[in-house]
Design a protein around this motif. Structure first.
Motif, PDB file in Angstrom:
ATOM      1  N   ALA A   1     106.789   8.376 -50.995  1.00  0.00           N
ATOM      2  CA  ALA A   1     108.132   7.983 -51.432  1.00  0.00           C
ATOM      3  C   ALA A   1     109.179   8.854 -50.748  1.00  0.00           C
ATOM      4  CB  ALA A   1     108.251   8.093 -52.950  1.00  0.00           C
TER       5      ALA A   1
ATOM      6  N   GLN B   1     108.855   1.022 -51.901  1.00  0.00           N
ATOM      7  CA  GLN B   1     109.582   2.197 -51.390  1.00  0.00           C
ATOM      8  C   GLN B   1     110.489   1.852 -50.224  1.00  0.00           C
ATOM      9  OE1 GLN B   1     106.484   5.069 -50.622  1.00  0.00           O
ATOM     10  NE2 GLN B   1     105.949   5.254 -52.798  1.00  0.00           N
TER      11      GLN B   1
ATOM     12  N   SER C   1     105.521  -3.487 -57.464  1.00  0.00           N
ATOM     13  CA  SER C   1     106.123  -2.266 -58.033  1.00  0.00           C
ATOM     14  C   SER C   1     107.605  -2.441 -58.395  1.00  0.00           C
ATOM     15  CB  SER C   1     105.957  -1.086 -57.054  1.00  0.00           C
ATOM     16  OG  SER C   1     104.632  -0.667 -56.994  1.00  0.00           O
TER      17      SER C   1
ATOM     18  N   SER D   1     104.905  -2.323 -50.462  1.00  0.00           N
ATOM     19  CA  SER D   1     105.454  -1.166 -51.171  1.00  0.00           C
ATOM     20  C   SER D   1     106.891  -1.447 -51.558  1.00  0.00           C
ATOM     21  CB  SER D   1     105.405   0.075 -50.257  1.00  0.00           C
ATOM     22  OG  SER D   1     106.075   1.159 -50.870  1.00  0.00           O
TER      23      SER D   1
ATOM     24  N   ASN E   1     108.720  10.884 -59.774  1.00  0.00           N
ATOM     25  CA  ASN E   1     109.537   9.858 -59.130  1.00  0.00           C
ATOM     26  C   ASN E   1     111.025  10.001 -59.442  1.00  0.00           C
ATOM     27  OD1 ASN E   1     107.119   9.053 -58.146  1.00  0.00           O
ATOM     28  ND2 ASN E   1     106.898   7.268 -59.483  1.00  0.00           N
TER      29      ASN E   1
ATOM     30  N   LYS F   1      97.740   3.760 -50.541  1.00  0.00           N
ATOM     31  CA  LYS F   1      98.246   5.023 -51.096  1.00  0.00           C
ATOM     32  C   LYS F   1      97.577   6.202 -50.367  1.00  0.00           C
ATOM     33  CE  LYS F   1     100.241   2.610 -54.554  1.00  0.00           C
ATOM     34  NZ  LYS F   1     101.641   2.512 -54.855  1.00  0.00           N
TER      35      LYS F   1
ATOM     36  N   THR G   1     101.152   1.047 -61.452  1.00  0.00           N
ATOM     37  CA  THR G   1     100.309   1.347 -60.280  1.00  0.00           C
ATOM     38  C   THR G   1      99.781   2.790 -60.240  1.00  0.00           C
ATOM     39  OG1 THR G   1     100.274   1.254 -57.870  1.00  0.00           O
ATOM     40  CG2 THR G   1     102.411   1.731 -58.844  1.00  0.00           C
ATOM     41  N   ASP G   2     100.602   3.770 -60.615  1.00  0.00           N
ATOM     42  CA  ASP G   2     100.154   5.166 -60.505  1.00  0.00           C
ATOM     43  C   ASP G   2      99.312   5.614 -61.699  1.00  0.00           C
ATOM     44  OD1 ASP G   2     101.371   5.378 -58.066  1.00  0.00           O
ATOM     45  OD2 ASP G   2     103.097   6.539 -58.767  1.00  0.00           O
TER      46      ASP G   2
END
Ligand SMILES: O=C(O)C1=C[C@@H](OP(=O)(O)O)[C@@H](O)[C@H](O)C1
Ligand SMILES: C=C(OP(=O)(O)O)C(=O)O
Length: 441
Positions: free
Chosen positions: A101, A174, A200, A172, A31, A344, A316-317
Motif C-alpha cells: 500500500a 491500492q 477491496s 488491487s 492502513n 500479496k 481480505t487481510d
C-alpha cells in the motif's frame, strides 16, 4: 535487538498453549497509519498523527516521506509531520521496503514530481507484485513511467494535469487509492472510473475517509465505480487519531477463540471502515463466544467451532487468521472471491494450501477460492515456511498454539511488517515461544 526485544532475524517455535487469558489493547491500524502519514505530508504545515503504528510498513512510509522532504518527528507514540504539500522533492529514489500500500500510494503522488525512482529490498515479494494497472493509469494521464515489465524497480515523472481516467480495480484497490491521494493536488482534479470487478471496497472507503479528515472534497458513486475529486485543493494540516487495527487483531481473536480461556481486547471501535471488522461476525458464525463491550471485544475461548462459506473479499487481510480457525473447526470452510490473495506478500492461496497440507490438513484451491477441512486434533511437530509473509506467520502461529507438538515457523521476524508485538502480546496471554536463529532470510 529491536523494540520487541527479539533478534534481528528469527524463526519461532510455537508451543501448544493450555489456555489464553488476559487483556490486550489492539495495536494501531496499519492502513490508517499509512494513509494519515501520507495525507499529513501532502498538507502544508504541521500535522500530528496520534498513536501511529510502529511496524516496518509505517517506518517505510515515514522514511519515504522524509526522503521527499517532509519533516518527521516521533513524539511519544505520535508522529509530528511537517508537510511538503503539493511539492515532494524531485529526483529522489524511494524504497518502500515490502509495503504494498505504501508503494502504490507513493507511486500515485510521484506524478507531482518531475521524477521519482522506486526500488525495493524485497525483490522476491514486493518486487513480484503487479504495478502495471497503476502505471498505465498514470501514463494515460501524461506521466512518463518506466518499469521492469510492470514491476519494481520503476520510475514515474510528472507533472500531470488531471481529468478523466480509468483504473483497473480488479487486482488491487491500492491503485485507485493512490490516484485519490494525487487527484486533489492536480489542477484538473481526477474523475476516476474504476474498471473490472472492483475488489477491496473497504480500503477505498478508508481512503475517502482520510481525504475528508484532511479537508479534501471527494464524491463517489454507491458502488465506487466512479470517484470524483475536484482539483486545485489542499490537504489541511491537523490532528488525527489512529484507530485500532482489525486485521492483526483478527489473528489474536482467532487464537483466543480456538483455545480455552478469556481475552479482553480493547481499542477496537465498533463503527470503523476496516473491512476486517467482519472477522468478528465470521468467528461468531463459526460458533465462537464473542461479545462486545463498547470498544472492547471479549472472547471466551475453547467452544467448538464449525465451518462456514463466505466471500472473503470484504475482509481480505483477515482471511488467513480466519483460515486458522477454519483449520480447527468441524467441517469444510470455503473462502470465495479471494483471487487477490495471490498478489500479496506471498501467494496466500497456493502457499497457504501447501503449508496446511504439510500440517496434515486437507486443503484445495481454485483460481479464486480456498477450501479447508478442519481437524479437531492437529499433530504439529513440523517446520512450516512463513513465506516472508506476516499474515502467513500469524496463521501458522495460531495453529501452533492448538497443535499437540510444537510447530517451527521460518523467517518469523517478518511479523514486523505489520505487527511487531504479535508474539509478545500472545505471551502476555500465556503462550510460550522460542526464538532460534532464522533459517530463512
Ligand atoms: O489500501 C490499503 O491500505 C490496503 C488494501 C488491501 O489491498 P488490496 O486492495 O490489494 O486488496 C489490503 O490487502 C492491504 O493490506 C492494505
Ligand atoms: C497485503 C498486505 O499489505 P500490503 O498490500 O500493504 O503490502 C497486508 O497487510 O496483508
Amino acid at each position: 535487538m529491536s523494540a520487541d526485544g527479539l533478534p534481528e532475524k528469527f524463526d519461532v517455535i510455537v508451543h501448544p498453549a493450555a489456555e489464553l487469558r488476559g487483556e490486550l489493547r489492539a495495536q494501531p491500524s496499519k492502513n490508517y497509519t499509512t494513509r494519515y502519514l501520507l495525507a499529513a505530508a501532502l498538507a502544508d504545515g504541521e500535522s500530528r498523527v496520534v498513536g501511529v503504528a510502529t511496524s516496518e510498513d509505517a517506518e517505510a512510509m515515514l522514511r519515504c516521506l522524509e526522503d521527499w522532504g517532509a519533516g518527521v518527528e516521533l513524539v511519544g507514540g505520535d508522529a509530528v509531520i511537517r508537510g511538503f504539500g503539493a511539492s515532494p522533492r524531485a529526483g529522489v529514489t524511494l524504497n518502500p521496503g515490502n509495503a504494498g500500500a505504501v508503494a502504490r500510494f507513493l507511486m500515485g503522488v510521484a506524478a507531482l514530481t518531475t521524477g521519482t525512482a522506486f526500488v525495493t529490498d524485497y525483490p522476491d515479494s514486493l518486487g513480484k507484485r503487479p504495478q502495471g494497472d497503476l502505471l498505465e493509469a498514470l501514463s494515460r494521464l501524461g506521466a512518463r513511467v518506466q518499469s521492469r515489465e510492470g514491476m519494481f524497480p520503476l520510475s514515474i515523472s510528472g507533472p500531470v494535469r488531471g481529468g478523466v481516467v480509468e483504473v483497473s480495480a480488479e487486482r488491487s484497490s491500492q491503485y485507485a487509492s493512490a490516484l485519490m491521494f494525487l487527484g486533489p493536488l492536480l489542477p484538473g482534479g481526477l474523475d476516476l472510473r474504476l474498471t473490472g470487478d472492483i475488489k477491496s471496497h473497504a480500503p477505498l472507503r478508508q481512503t475517502l475517509d482520510t481525504l475528508a479528515a484532511f479537508g479534501v472534497q471527494a464524491s463517489a458513486s454507491e458502488d465506487l465505480s466512479r470517484i470524483t475529486i475536484p482539483g486545485g485543493q489542499a490537504f489541511r494540516a491537523g490532528r488525527v487519531l489512529v484507530p485500532g487495527d482489525y486485521p492483526g487483531s483478527a489473528a489474536i481473536l482467532a487464537a483466543a477463540a480456538t483455545r480455552p480461556g478469556e481475552l479482553r481486547l480493547s481499542n477496537l471501535r465498533e463503527h470503523d471502515l476496516q473491512g476486517e471488522r467482519e472477522a468478528l461476525n465470521v468467528l461468531r458464525e463459526m460458533g465462537a463466544d464473542l461479545t462486545r463491550e463498547g470498544d472492547t471485544v471479549v472472547v471466551r475461548g475453547g467452544r467448538p467451532l464449525h465451518a462456514v462459506k463466505r466471500d472473503g473479499d470484504g475482509f481480505t487481510d483477515a482471511v488467513q487468521a480466519l483460515t486458522a480457525a477454519a483449520a480447527l473447526a468441524d467441517g469444510t470452510t470455503t473462502w470465495e472471491n479471494v483471487y487477490t490473495l495471490r498478489l500479496k506478500e506471498c501467494d496466500r492461496i497456493s502457499d497457504t494450501r501447501r503449508e496446511l497440507q504439510r500440517l496434515g490438513l486437507t486443503v484445495t484451491e481454485t483460481q479464486d477460492s480456498l477450501t479447508i477441512t478442519g481437524t479437531p486434533s492437529l499433530a504439529g511437530g513440523v517446520t512450516a515456511d512463513g513465506h516472508g509473509d506476516h499474515r502467513m506467520i500469524m496463521l501458522l502461529t495460531v495453529l501452533g498454539l492448538s497443535a499437540q507438538s510444537p510447530i517451527r515457523i521460518t523467517g518469523a521476524h517478518h511479523i514486523r511488517k505489520s505487527y511487531p508485538m504479535f508474539f509478545r502480546h500472545l505471551e502476555s496471554l500465556g503462550a510460550r515461544f522460542e526464538y532460534p536463529e532464522a533459517t530463512r532470510a
